[in-house]
Design a protein around this motif. Sequence first.
Motif, PDB file in Angstrom:
ATOM      1  N   PHE A  65       0.827  -1.213   0.000  1.00 50.74           N
ATOM      2  CA  PHE A  65       0.000   0.000   0.000  1.00 50.74           C
ATOM      3  C   PHE A  65       0.861   1.262   0.000  1.00 50.74           C
ATOM      4  N   ILE A  66       1.843   1.305   0.871  1.00 52.99           N
ATOM      5  CA  ILE A  66       2.686   2.497   0.990  1.00 52.99           C
ATOM      6  C   ILE A  66       3.468   2.734  -0.302  1.00 52.99           C
ATOM      7  N   LEU A  67       4.141   1.718  -0.788  1.00 50.82           N
ATOM      8  CA  LEU A  67       4.947   1.904  -2.002  1.00 50.82           C
ATOM      9  C   LEU A  67       4.100   2.122  -3.245  1.00 50.82           C
ATOM     10  N   THR A  68       2.953   1.479  -3.319  1.00 61.13           N
ATOM     11  CA  THR A  68       2.092   1.673  -4.485  1.00 61.13           C
ATOM     12  C   THR A  68       1.614   3.119  -4.560  1.00 61.13           C
ATOM     13  N   ASN A  69       1.301   3.705  -3.419  1.00 66.50           N
ATOM     14  CA  ASN A  69       0.891   5.113  -3.406  1.00 66.50           C
ATOM     15  C   ASN A  69       2.045   6.033  -3.768  1.00 66.50           C
ATOM     16  N   LYS A  74       2.381   7.640  -7.515  1.00 65.12           N
ATOM     17  CA  LYS A  74       2.737   8.978  -7.031  1.00 65.12           C
ATOM     18  C   LYS A  74       1.516   9.719  -6.483  1.00 65.12           C
ATOM     19  N   THR A  75       0.810   9.023  -5.584  1.00 65.37           N
ATOM     20  CA  THR A  75      -0.351   9.595  -4.910  1.00 65.37           C
ATOM     21  C   THR A  75      -0.074   9.632  -3.414  1.00 65.37           C
ATOM     22  N   ILE A  76      -0.903  10.362  -2.689  1.00 67.51           N
ATOM     23  CA  ILE A  76      -0.790  10.456  -1.236  1.00 67.51           C
ATOM     24  C   ILE A  76      -1.809   9.489  -0.621  1.00 67.51           C
ATOM     25  N   LYS A  81      -8.520   6.102   0.102  1.00 72.30           N
ATOM     26  CA  LYS A  81      -7.721   5.281  -0.811  1.00 72.30           C
ATOM     27  C   LYS A  81      -7.359   3.955  -0.151  1.00 72.30           C
ATOM     28  N   GLY A  82      -7.098   4.008   1.147  1.00 72.35           N
ATOM     29  CA  GLY A  82      -6.791   2.783   1.883  1.00 72.35           C
ATOM     30  C   GLY A  82      -7.943   1.798   1.835  1.00 72.35           C
ATOM     31  N   MET A  83      -9.151   2.306   2.001  1.00 67.36           N
ATOM     32  CA  MET A  83     -10.333   1.430   1.951  1.00 67.36           C
ATOM     33  C   MET A  83     -10.511   0.852   0.547  1.00 67.36           C
ATOM     34  N   ARG A  84     -10.338   1.684  -0.473  1.00 76.94           N
ATOM     35  CA  ARG A  84     -10.461   1.183  -1.851  1.00 76.94           C
ATOM     36  C   ARG A  84      -9.352   0.193  -2.176  1.00 76.94           C
ATOM     37  N   PHE A  85      -8.153   0.460  -1.674  1.00 74.11           N
ATOM     38  CA  PHE A  85      -7.032  -0.456  -1.857  1.00 74.11           C
ATOM     39  C   PHE A  85      -7.355  -1.799  -1.215  1.00 74.11           C
ATOM     40  N   LEU A  86      -7.894  -1.760   0.000  1.00 72.47           N
ATOM     41  CA  LEU A  86      -8.270  -3.001   0.694  1.00 72.47           C
ATOM     42  C   LEU A  86      -9.366  -3.755  -0.056  1.00 72.47           C
ATOM     43  N   LEU A  87     -10.309  -3.034  -0.635  1.00 72.84           N
ATOM     44  CA  LEU A  87     -11.355  -3.702  -1.423  1.00 72.84           C
ATOM     45  C   LEU A  87     -10.760  -4.367  -2.664  1.00 72.84           C
ATOM     46  N   ALA A  88      -9.866  -3.653  -3.348  1.00 75.66           N
ATOM     47  CA  ALA A  88      -9.213  -4.228  -4.525  1.00 75.66           C
ATOM     48  C   ALA A  88      -8.409  -5.464  -4.124  1.00 75.66           C
ATOM     49  N   LYS A 131      -7.295   1.760 -10.294  1.00 81.42           N
ATOM     50  CA  LYS A 131      -8.614   2.372 -10.163  1.00 81.42           C
ATOM     51  C   LYS A 131      -8.875   2.805  -8.718  1.00 81.42           C
ATOM     52  N   ALA A 132      -8.425   1.999  -7.772  1.00 82.83           N
ATOM     53  CA  ALA A 132      -8.651   2.298  -6.360  1.00 82.83           C
ATOM     54  C   ALA A 132      -7.882   3.529  -5.902  1.00 82.83           C
ATOM     55  N   LEU A 133      -6.697   3.748  -6.438  1.00 83.37           N
ATOM     56  CA  LEU A 133      -5.841   4.834  -5.942  1.00 83.37           C
ATOM     57  C   LEU A 133      -5.908   6.105  -6.754  1.00 83.37           C
ATOM     58  N   LYS A 134      -6.521   6.053  -7.916  1.00 82.11           N
ATOM     59  CA  LYS A 134      -6.568   7.259  -8.760  1.00 82.11           C
ATOM     60  C   LYS A 134      -7.968   7.782  -8.893  1.00 82.11           C
TER      61      LYS A 134
END
Length: 134
Positions: A65-69, A74-76, A81-88, A131-134
């Motif tokens: 999660f940390i490195l992907t962001n 290159k997102t914060i 985003k954490g919740m969407r990342f967890l869903l993905a 899609k989850a992070l952008k």
Amino acid sequence: MLFVYSGGNGMKLLTKRQIGEIIRFGFVGGLATLIQYTIYIILLRFIGVNFSYTVGYLGSLFFNFILTNYFTFKTIPTKKKGMRFLLAHGFNYLLQMGLLNLFVNINIEPKIAPFIVYSISIPINFFLVKKALK
């Protein structure tokens, strides 16, 4: 240099940014997969396939999660985003567990089966996480 791929509406060009994202995703995903697989192999000596795989997956999730962001897209990181990342990754985890059990049940060696699982699930996960992070 731009690469061409066949999209739903014909041929499209990938931008340098998109190519960079794919390369960075591969790097981060490779490290996360290495962490996951290492934990899995160590635990497999002591506990079952499913629990070993789950602990390995969870062990690599925070790192991923940390490195992907910060590095890949290159997102914060945010709670949303954490919740969407967890869903993905919840979907990805279920896909991986289903495939792992399928392959182990058809007598593919448990130490080898994850590599087949990764080859199927990683491309799907790229689009879900993007899609989850952008």
